[in-house]
Design an enzyme around this catalytic site. Structure first.
Site, PDB file in Angstrom:
ATOM      1  N   PRO A  89     -12.875   8.175  39.339  1.00 55.94           N
ATOM      2  CA  PRO A  89     -11.909   6.948  39.304  1.00 55.94           C
ATOM      3  C   PRO A  89     -12.258   5.535  39.870  1.00 55.94           C
ATOM      4  O   PRO A  89     -11.896   4.455  40.014  1.00 55.94           O
ATOM      5  CB  PRO A  89     -10.747   7.734  39.855  1.00 55.94           C
ATOM      6  CG  PRO A  89     -11.150   9.067  39.353  1.00 55.94           C
ATOM      7  CD  PRO A  89     -11.721   9.165  39.881  1.00 55.94           C
ATOM      8  N   GLU A 116     -11.497  19.028  43.010  1.00 54.22           N
ATOM      9  CA  GLU A 116     -11.361  17.773  44.201  1.00 54.22           C
ATOM     10  C   GLU A 116     -12.130  16.462  43.929  1.00 54.22           C
ATOM     11  O   GLU A 116     -11.735  15.716  44.732  1.00 54.22           O
ATOM     12  CB  GLU A 116     -11.203  18.352  45.424  1.00 54.22           C
ATOM     13  CG  GLU A 116     -10.518  17.176  46.714  1.00 54.22           C
ATOM     14  CD  GLU A 116      -9.027  16.715  45.477  1.00 54.22           C
ATOM     15  OE1 GLU A 116      -8.634  15.747  46.516  1.00 54.22           O
ATOM     16  OE2 GLU A 116      -8.130  17.678  45.044  1.00 54.22           O
ATOM     17  N   ARG A 154     -20.880   5.415  17.547  1.00 48.83           N
ATOM     18  CA  ARG A 154     -20.809   4.217  16.693  1.00 48.83           C
ATOM     19  C   ARG A 154     -20.954   3.212  15.890  1.00 48.83           C
ATOM     20  O   ARG A 154     -21.182   3.124  15.030  1.00 48.83           O
ATOM     21  CB  ARG A 154     -18.933   4.849  16.367  1.00 48.83           C
ATOM     22  CG  ARG A 154     -18.523   4.224  17.483  1.00 48.83           C
ATOM     23  CD  ARG A 154     -17.040   3.924  17.864  1.00 48.83           C
ATOM     24  NE  ARG A 154     -16.242   3.779  16.529  1.00 48.83           N
ATOM     25  CZ  ARG A 154     -15.938   2.335  15.777  1.00 48.83           C
ATOM     26  NH1 ARG A 154     -16.248   1.145  16.233  1.00 48.83           N
ATOM     27  NH2 ARG A 154     -15.888   1.813  14.616  1.00 48.83           N
ATOM     28  N   ASP A 169     -14.160  -4.720  15.222  1.00 47.48           N
ATOM     29  CA  ASP A 169     -14.052  -4.236  16.400  1.00 47.48           C
ATOM     30  C   ASP A 169     -13.268  -4.813  17.377  1.00 47.48           C
ATOM     31  O   ASP A 169     -13.353  -6.023  17.703  1.00 47.48           O
ATOM     32  CB  ASP A 169     -14.486  -2.476  16.937  1.00 47.48           C
ATOM     33  CG  ASP A 169     -15.171  -1.424  16.093  1.00 47.48           C
ATOM     34  OD1 ASP A 169     -14.417  -1.296  15.155  1.00 47.48           O
ATOM     35  OD2 ASP A 169     -15.370  -1.224  16.780  1.00 47.48           O
TER      36      ASP A 169
END
Length: 247
Positions: A89, A116, A154, A169
């Site tokens: 994060p 954690e 891709r 895209d």
């Protein structure tokens, strides 16, 4: 290119690597994925890879030493300086520009954290960059690793049925970084809803203008910062600006 994944759950990747159109990239080794379990580099009968955090608190922390040994084995086999990326994060949010960078490079070592967290000393010593999928927390980095691998796969030649598919895209520079437009297929009328007239006209210039305007309108409504980025880069035409002014 080669991606070495460090994960406590290598079994999660089997179905992913064998399913969908991107499997072509993995089967052909255009995107060569190799799985490494840090438990194989841990000591003791229980092969421990985690311990309680200093200072107390909930959860467990991944040990530095098994991870360091795992990275050492990968480096010895790769014999290159590919970066070690940690999914966290705390990292930069994964964006199309980073995906394109990885799709053109030699690959990387991808570390999927668990518990954690990871002993900070390992991060300080080995990790080159941290990547996040967004402002939320997952139970591990495996889902994030699959997202990066799918996006990279891709973009490889021959993986998609139509070589130009990814050029349409969202976020692609070919579309000036805008979001994609709506798409329609058969039947022409579904539950009382029709297809926009320009798409049925057969007039290619008219179709392309409709799609451009839809991209502009959707992007302006949902991601206005992308409009500003395109404007700052000089990617919007006078016709684009006139259309935006009418919204």
């Amino acid at each position: 290119m080669r991606f070495d994944l460090i994960t406590l759950f290598p079994e999660l990747f089997g179905p992913f690597l064998e399913s969908g159109v991107t499997r072509r990239a993995f089967e052909s080794r255009q995107v060569d994925v190799r799985l490494w379990n840090p438990r194989d580099f841990a000591e003791g009968a229980y092969r421990r890879v985690d311990d309680r955090p200093f200072g107390g608190g909930p959860g467990m922390v991944m040990l530095a030493e098994p991870l360091a040994r795992c990275v050492g084995a990968i480096r010895a086999e790769r014999a290159d300086t590919a970066p070690l990326l940690l999914f966290s994060p705390l990292g930069e949010r994964l964006a199309h520009a980073r995906v394109e960078q990885e799709a053109r490079g030699p690959g990387a070592i991808l570390l999927c954290g668990r518990y954690e967290g990871i002993d900070q000393r390992f991060i300080d010593t080995f990790v080159d960059a941290q990547i996040s999928l967004g402002d939320f927390v997952l139970s591990g980095g495996e889902v994030a690793a699959m997202a990066l691998l799918d996006a990279v796969a891709r973009l490889q030649p021959g993986v998609l049925n139509d070589a130009g598919s990814h050029q349409e895209d969202s976020f692609n520079p070919a579309l000036d970084g805008l979001l994609d437009c709506p798409h329609y297929t058969r039947p022409e009328n579904w539950q009382g809803q029709g297809v926009p007239a320009p798409l049925l006209s057969g007039h290619h210039a008219q179709i392309e203008r409709w799609r451009r305007e839809q991209r502009l309108a959707i992007t302006a409504r949902l991601r206005p910062e992308l409009i500003e980025a395109a404007r700052a880069a000089g990617r919007l035409t006078r016709q684009d600006e006139q259309f935006l002014g009418q919204l």
